[in-house]
Design an enzyme around this catalytic site. Structure first.
Site, PDB file in Angstrom:
ATOM      1  N   ILE A   1       0.886  -1.158   0.000  1.00 45.34           N
ATOM      2  CA  ILE A   1       0.000   0.000   0.000  1.00 45.34           C
ATOM      3  C   ILE A   1       0.924   1.208   0.000  1.00 45.34           C
ATOM      4  O   ILE A   1       1.810   1.326   0.840  1.00 45.34           O
ATOM      5  CB  ILE A   1      -0.962  -0.038   1.214  1.00 45.34           C
ATOM      6  N   SER A   2       0.779   2.065  -1.002  1.00 43.84           N
ATOM      7  CA  SER A   2       1.729   3.162  -1.198  1.00 43.84           C
ATOM      8  C   SER A   2       1.670   4.160  -0.052  1.00 43.84           C
ATOM      9  O   SER A   2       0.678   4.266   0.683  1.00 43.84           O
ATOM     10  CB  SER A   2       1.437   3.882  -2.517  1.00 43.84           C
TER      11      SER A   2
END
Length: 408
Positions: free
Chosen positions: A70-71
């Site tokens: 998840i960025s």
């Protein structure tokens, strides 16, 4: 904002942080961040870690390398602002990961909009579907498919976004974009240098309406994979070198290159507090035959220009990486850029890099206007030209032109 009015909800606090940093600007994206529990997409991760300014790994390969995450919140916000999705839009996303980005998009395009998010692993698709259902987002659907091939059965899309990196433009997906649509793609330029482009059609070619520095986990298992080879350096420490298929390098020789005699040169080019490195990186990626590669890690005698590591130029079995030394003059504190070469041709390579850094600085450096970008695919390649061929990046499916509005 005073302490008494500071948000206690982690989503509210995250949204406010991103507004204050300038990453979030549009009200729809701000509202999406405020009303979407990031931690709900990271089960088993500590609350503080879920909201920190960093990517959170969610899957690794058999070698321990991260292949899905998840960025970092600022990257998510930057891309959403680049995309500019509106209520009622149909959106295609490549890179479902946890489903968090799809949830944000689902809220942004409501009412009347729809999001399809794609991934190549069934476990990721299942997890994203579960998370979206749990938070009550009913207009975003996770599908197992190759993001580079898109999802033609629901085309055309008003917006297409890639949250995974590509080494080239996935041409097939361009036909799935509606007239007047926008396509956001994090694409490697050469070596490790990557930017997130927001493209719109400009006749037979494509113009860039936004371009931000960003690096993403590469596409996998599909028609536009961007596979890189990580070369661990022999000896002490954990330094490793990113190499890519287009680079003409001797990976075997590079493993021991840092154990060979070094050649250190300084450029006279000074960076000061807040100076951006991204434009120097981009310039070197264009003018050096093998671009620039990330060289992260630490070991005795390795003096990179950042705590995480350095950027390096490559030539066969030789390497030259960026370093700095601190000083002070009448303008205050500065960091002078240097280059350290290793390997049989390390001294010559270091000289070449120094010359190019001085050339960049002499024509404006960080004071020059930011460059523009144009892109073409297929038979439209020859419509894009520039006086200096070094700034024409030809890939198997596309041509990217970097327009430097240089001074001097």
């Amino acid at each position: 904002m005073t302490a008494s009015t500071a948000p206690t909800n982690p989503n509210e606090a995250l949204a406010q942080r991103l507004v204050d940093s300038g990453h979030l600007r549009s009200q729809a994206a701000i509202d999406a961040f405020r009303t979407t529990d990031r931690h709900a997409f990271l089960r088993g991760v500590a609350l503080e870690s879920a909201y920190q300014e960093d990517a959170v790994p969610i899957k690794h390969d058999e070698h321990g390398e991260m292949i899905s995450c998840i960025s970092a919140p600022s990257i998510v916000a930057t891309q959403l602002e680049q995309l500019g999705a509106q209520p009622g839009h149909k959106v295609l996303e490549a890179g479902a990961a946890t489903g968090y980005n799809a949830a944000l998009l689902g809220k942004i395009v409501s009412p009347g909009g729809q999001v399809w998010t794609l991934d190549v692993d069934q476990d990721l698709v299942a997890g994203a579907s579960r998370h979206l259902a749990e938070v009550g987002v009913d207009n975003a659907t996770a599908v197992m498919a190759d993001g580079a091939a898109g999802l033609p059965e629901h085309a055309p899309y008003d917006r297409i976004i890639f949250t995974v990196g590509a080494g080239d433009v996935p041409v097939k997906i361009l036909d799935q974009l509606a007239p007047g649509g926008r396509f956001v793609l994090p694409m490697r330029i050469r070596g490790s240098i990557s930017r997130s482009f927001a493209f719109e059609r400009d006749g037979d070619t494509w113009k860039t309406v936004s371009c931000e520095m960003a690096t993403f986990i590469p596409l996998r298992k599909g028609i536009c994979d961007d596979v890189y080879t990580l070369v661990p350096m022999a000896g002490e420490g954990n330094v490793r070198l990113e190499t890519f298929s287009e680079q003409d390098v001797d990976r075997g020789a590079l493993r021991t290159v840092l154990d060979q005699q070094q050649s250190k040169l300084y450029t006279g080019v000074k960076f000061r507090q807040g100076s951006a490195w991204e434009w120097l990186y981009l310039y070197l990626a264009c003018v050096l035959p093998n671009g620039l590669s990330r060289l992260p890690g630490q070991r005795p005698g390795f003096t990179p220009h950042f705590g995480w590591g350095s950027m390096a130029a490559l030539d066969g079995g030789s390497l030259a990486y960026l370093t700095i030394r601190e000083g002070e003059d009448e303008k205050g504190r500065y960091w002078e850029v240097g280059v350290i070469g290793h390997g049989e041709g390390g001294a010559d390579l270091a000289e070449r890099v120094v010359e190019e850094i001085r050339a960049w600085d002499a024509t404006g450096g960080n004071d020059a206007p930011e460059p523009g970008f144009r892109m073409a695919v297929a038979d439209s390649h020859n419509r894009l030209t520039v006086d200096d061929p070094r700034f024409v990046i030809d890939k198997p499916y596309s041509r990217l032109v970097v327009d430097w509005a240089r001074q001097g």
